[in-house]
Motif scaffolding. Structure first.
Motif, mmCIF file in Angstrom:
data_model
loop_
_atom_site.group_PDB
_atom_site.id
_atom_site.type_symbol
_atom_site.label_atom_id
_atom_site.label_comp_id
_atom_site.label_asym_id
_atom_site.label_seq_id
_atom_site.Cartn_x
_atom_site.Cartn_y
_atom_site.Cartn_z
ATOM 1 N N PHE A 165 -32.016 14.865 80.152
ATOM 2 C CA PHE A 165 -31.340 13.598 80.363
ATOM 3 C C PHE A 165 -30.588 13.633 81.689
ATOM 4 N N SER A 166 -30.458 12.465 82.307
ATOM 5 C CA SER A 166 -29.687 12.383 83.541
ATOM 6 C C SER A 166 -28.210 12.605 83.247
ATOM 7 N N GLU A 167 -27.467 12.961 84.277
ATOM 8 C CA GLU A 167 -26.028 13.167 84.110
ATOM 9 C C GLU A 167 -25.337 11.868 83.694
ATOM 10 N N GLU A 168 -25.835 10.742 84.198
ATOM 11 C CA GLU A 168 -25.241 9.450 83.833
ATOM 12 C C GLU A 168 -25.447 9.155 82.344
ATOM 13 N N TYR A 169 -26.640 9.453 81.850
ATOM 14 C CA TYR A 169 -26.922 9.200 80.432
ATOM 15 C C TYR A 169 -26.089 10.134 79.560
ATOM 16 N N ARG A 170 -26.011 11.382 79.967
ATOM 17 C CA ARG A 170 -25.209 12.341 79.212
ATOM 18 C C ARG A 170 -23.742 11.898 79.161
ATOM 19 N N ALA A 171 -23.222 11.440 80.286
ATOM 20 C CA ALA A 171 -21.811 11.044 80.353
ATOM 21 C C ALA A 171 -21.523 9.874 79.414
ATOM 22 N N ARG A 172 -22.514 8.972 79.261
ATOM 23 C CA ARG A 172 -22.308 7.800 78.387
ATOM 24 C C ARG A 172 -21.942 8.250 76.970
ATOM 25 N N TRP A 173 -22.706 9.184 76.414
ATOM 26 C CA TRP A 173 -22.494 9.551 75.011
ATOM 27 C C TRP A 173 -21.429 10.621 74.857
ATOM 28 N N ALA A 174 -21.265 11.454 75.859
ATOM 29 C CA ALA A 174 -20.197 12.457 75.785
ATOM 30 C C ALA A 174 -18.829 11.790 75.851
ATOM 31 N N SER A 175 -18.668 10.828 76.754
ATOM 32 C CA SER A 175 -17.378 10.147 76.890
ATOM 33 C C SER A 175 -17.068 9.282 75.675
ATOM 34 N N ALA A 176 -18.125 8.821 74.982
ATOM 35 C CA ALA A 176 -17.921 8.021 73.771
ATOM 36 C C ALA A 176 -17.651 8.888 72.553
ATOM 37 N N GLY A 177 -17.716 10.210 72.734
ATOM 38 C CA GLY A 177 -17.479 11.122 71.621
ATOM 39 C C GLY A 177 -18.656 11.263 70.679
ATOM 40 N N MET A 178 -19.811 10.726 71.064
ATOM 41 C CA MET A 178 -20.991 10.777 70.203
ATOM 42 C C MET A 178 -21.799 12.057 70.401
ATOM 43 N N TRP A 179 -21.697 12.662 71.581
ATOM 44 C CA TRP A 179 -22.263 13.987 71.812
ATOM 45 C C TRP A 179 -21.107 14.961 71.884
ATOM 46 N N ARG A 180 -21.164 15.981 71.030
ATOM 47 C CA ARG A 180 -20.041 16.918 70.931
ATOM 48 C C ARG A 180 -20.412 18.330 71.382
ATOM 49 N N ASP A 181 -21.549 18.435 72.063
ATOM 50 C CA ASP A 181 -21.992 19.721 72.622
ATOM 51 C C ASP A 181 -22.039 20.824 71.567
ATOM 52 N N LEU A 182 -22.612 20.480 70.420
ATOM 53 C CA LEU A 182 -22.802 21.441 69.339
ATOM 54 C C LEU A 182 -24.246 21.920 69.326
ATOM 55 N N ASP B 133 -53.455 7.968 66.893
ATOM 56 C CA ASP B 133 -53.064 9.267 67.410
ATOM 57 C C ASP B 133 -51.541 9.425 67.399
ATOM 58 N N PRO B 134 -51.040 10.540 66.831
ATOM 59 C CA PRO B 134 -49.596 10.768 66.828
ATOM 60 C C PRO B 134 -49.078 11.123 68.208
ATOM 61 N N LYS B 135 -47.785 10.925 68.405
ATOM 62 C CA LYS B 135 -47.131 11.206 69.686
ATOM 63 C C LYS B 135 -46.030 12.231 69.446
ATOM 64 N N GLY B 136 -45.879 13.189 70.358
ATOM 65 C CA GLY B 136 -44.885 14.247 70.213
ATOM 66 C C GLY B 136 -43.548 13.825 70.802
ATOM 67 N N PHE B 137 -42.516 13.749 69.971
ATOM 68 C CA PHE B 137 -41.197 13.359 70.464
ATOM 69 C C PHE B 137 -40.280 14.574 70.560
ATOM 70 N N LEU B 138 -39.415 14.543 71.570
ATOM 71 C CA LEU B 138 -38.542 15.668 71.894
ATOM 72 C C LEU B 138 -37.073 15.318 71.625
ATOM 73 N N HIS B 139 -36.384 16.204 70.939
ATOM 74 C CA HIS B 139 -34.954 16.037 70.702
ATOM 75 C C HIS B 139 -34.195 17.257 71.208
ATOM 76 N N THR B 140 -32.972 17.008 71.648
ATOM 77 C CA THR B 140 -32.073 18.087 72.045
ATOM 78 C C THR B 140 -31.062 18.343 70.941
ATOM 79 N N HIS B 141 -30.274 19.403 71.094
ATOM 80 C CA HIS B 141 -29.193 19.654 70.138
ATOM 81 C C HIS B 141 -28.240 18.465 70.078
ATOM 82 N N ASN B 142 -27.923 17.895 71.221
ATOM 83 C CA ASN B 142 -26.954 16.801 71.228
ATOM 84 C C ASN B 142 -27.490 15.551 70.534
#
Length: 565
Positions: free
Chosen positions: A19-36, A215-224
């Motif tokens: 994710f871009s730094e801007e996208y990361r900042a959106r959810w981190a600043s909102a408290g929705m990503w807690r870096d767990l 055909d199925p599609k492969g989706f990627l998720h991060t810890h956050n």
């Protein structure tokens, strides 16, 4: 680290997007990503409740301390075998404790877990292993009469990226093979040497859409995108139901089942693992383990409620039911409430966004029955014009469901163009599903966009007809699809599974619907009676198979196939 190893590690880090730094900042600043991370929160749970029961199987009760000991040893064994950060490890196991050990072990290594359905055989297995460029695969030696390990051995020369075959239930046979227990044994003495990977923005989970459309599609998720939401949901359930014992009917190879094991690792409450769904086995577990919360698809829940021996089991411990992954007929939701006195949570979501909307016990009965709820915390909902995503539609108008929120997937694996086509610059994801929002903000699901029937220019949404026909006394299961037609483009076709001892005719269905004041153009003009509906490995009706089937029937007759077949 050697120069070659450093290059390999760098290549692995660049294997997946971020994710871009801007996208990361959106959810981190909102408290929705807690870096767990999964392993980080798991370690906290173990420290708080080391001797509490964590996993319950048919013949074992495993504590958190035992889980950590085995998963740590497994992580060390995998690390010694060359598995590390950025490696893709495909896991093709049923719902067994070893799957849970692997969830935590691979998280600790910084590897990517790719669950693969146990029902898959050589063709699907090889295709997914090649597409994912899997570095390792974990399979049973054999299960259900199929030799999984031998199948992988037979395709390895065609899979140059596959470096390690891990076999559960037996020892490895040669170079590049090892038994799962051998890895655990080898890692016991070295488990303290593994340094945990603590990058919450790294890709951790790679799975595939169910493929109901093709055909199925492969989706990627991060810890956050995963853990921050799951930790909040688990904490809420734990507060509302402090003595929760959770049983999941869905396979851990599907997201619905995969993440429900997080109730144990994140919440400190036991999870019952059913290796292979059988309604009778589930009822035994409910009675013997005093299960308080059941999760599964509508097909799973219907099988439990309608089991011939249901009344022999004490199921009074059940206090909560969660259903999702497929259409839930109002009749099923009402049956669940009659049986256990609970108003089930009916959820809507995709692998790409986890859970979007959900009903709760506090919703009015009609909303709980007829809708898929309102957005969960952090999620946003819009209904847009399917052909112009910039145009938002008013309440009551069917359009494409759009999602925005912290659990949105990073992208489709190795398909950046497809990823870009599903979202806009403001972070909205366009699901391809159709529905409408009522004046109270509840989402009414209509259908997949590809399943809408276009009868002479009039759009017909299959779910409406399916829900009504599900209430017919002689109908056990039903799916509605479009049937090719020269005059109108498509007509309505119903595939019906009759109840045992009953028969169904096209005239019966027509009278039933017309008695409920259904518009005549929505009434099925063709009926196919079947013993069962084709399902995806996750329990969803595979509509694409039915669409192909009726098209073949029409083609064979040289014209429309109106009537019964």
């Amino acid at each position: 680290m050697s120069q070659t190893a450093a290059v390999d590690a760098s290549a692995k880090r660049e294997r997946f997007p971020r994710f871009s730094e801007e996208y990361r900042a959106r959810w981190a600043s909102a408290g929705m990503w807690r870096d767990l991370t999964l392993h980080g929160v798991f370690d906290e749970t173990v420290a708080a409740t080391p001797d509490a029961v964590a996993l319950i199987t048919k013949d074992k009760r495993i504590t958190f301390r035992e889980w950590k000991e085995r998963s740590d040893a497994l992580a060390a064994g995998l690390r010694a075998a060359g598995i590390g950060a950025g490696d893709v490890v495909t896991v093709q196991l049923p719902n067994v404790a070893e799957f849970c050990y692997l969830q935590v072990a691979l998280s600790r290594l910084g590897a990517v877990i790719h669950p693969m359905h146990v029902v898959y055989r050589e063709r699907e297995m090889e295709s997914l292993l090649r597409f994912c460029e899997s570095d390792a695969v974990v399979v049973p030696a054999s299960s259900g009469g199929f030799a999984f390990a031998d199948a992988v051995r037979g395709m390895r020369e065609r899979l140059p990226a596959l470096r390690l075959l891990v076999v559960a239930g037996e020892k490895g046979e040669g170079e590049g093979e090892v038994g799962l227990e051998e890895l655990v044994d080898d890692g016991r003495s070295a488990k303290g040497t593994v340094t945990s990977a603590d990058d919450p923005d790294a890709v951790f989970y790679l799975n595939f859409t169910s493929g109901t459309e093709g055909d199925p599609k492969g989706f990627l998720h991060t810890h956050n995108t995963l853990i921050s939401y799951m930790k909040g949901m688990v904490d809420f359930v734990k507060m509302a139901m402090p003595e929760a014992v959770v049983l999941t009917c869905s396979p851990m190879t599907h997201s619905f089942g995969h993440f429900l094991t997080y109730f144990a690792s994140l919440g400190g409450r036991p999870v019952v693992l059913v290796a292979r769904y059988r309604a009778g086995d589930v009822l035994e577990h409910i009675a013997s383990d005093r299960v308080t919360m059941i999760a599964g698809t509508p097909a799973h829940l219907s099988g439990i409620l309608n089991h011939p021996d249901f009344d022999r089991f004490d199921t009074s411990s059940v206090k909560h039911v969660m259903t999702g992954g497929a259409r839930s007929a109002p009749e099923l939701l009402e049956q669940l409430e009659r049986t256990w006195g609970v108003r089930p949570s009916n959820t809507y979501g995709l692998g790409e966004n986890l859970v979007h909307t959900q009903t709760t016990a506090f919703d009015p009965p009609d909303k709980a029955r007829d809708t898929v709820g309102r957005p969960v915390p952090g999620a946003e909902l819009r209904i847009v014009d399917p052909d112009d995503h910039t145009r938002e539609l008013p309440a009551g108008t069917v359009g494409e469901i759009a999602y925005r929120g912290p659990t949105l997937f990073l992208g489709y694996h190795r398909q950046p163009e497809l990823t870009a086509a599903t979202r806009d610059d403001d972070g909205w994801f366009f699901t391809g599903d159709l529905g409408f929002v009522d004046d109270d903000g509840y989402l009414h699901f209509a259908s997949r966009r590809s399943e809408v029937i276009n009868r002479g220019g009039t759009k017909i949404y299959p779910k409406e007809i399916e829900d009504l026909l599900a209430e017919h006394p002689d109908v056990a299961d039903v799916a509605v699809v479009g049937m090719p037609d020269r005059e109108l483009g498509e007509r309505v076709c119903a595939y019906v599974v009759p109840r045992t001892g009953s028969s169904v005719t096209l005239d019966d269905l027509a009278r039933f619907l017309l008695d409920q004041k259904v518009s005549k153009h929505k009434v099925p003009e063709h009926l196919v009676v079947v013993d069962e509906l084709p399902l995806t490995p996750t329990g969803k009706v595979r509509k694409v198979s039915l669409q192909e089937d009726i098209a073949q029937r029409v083609s064979a007759q040289g014209d429309t196939a109106r009537g019964v077949s």
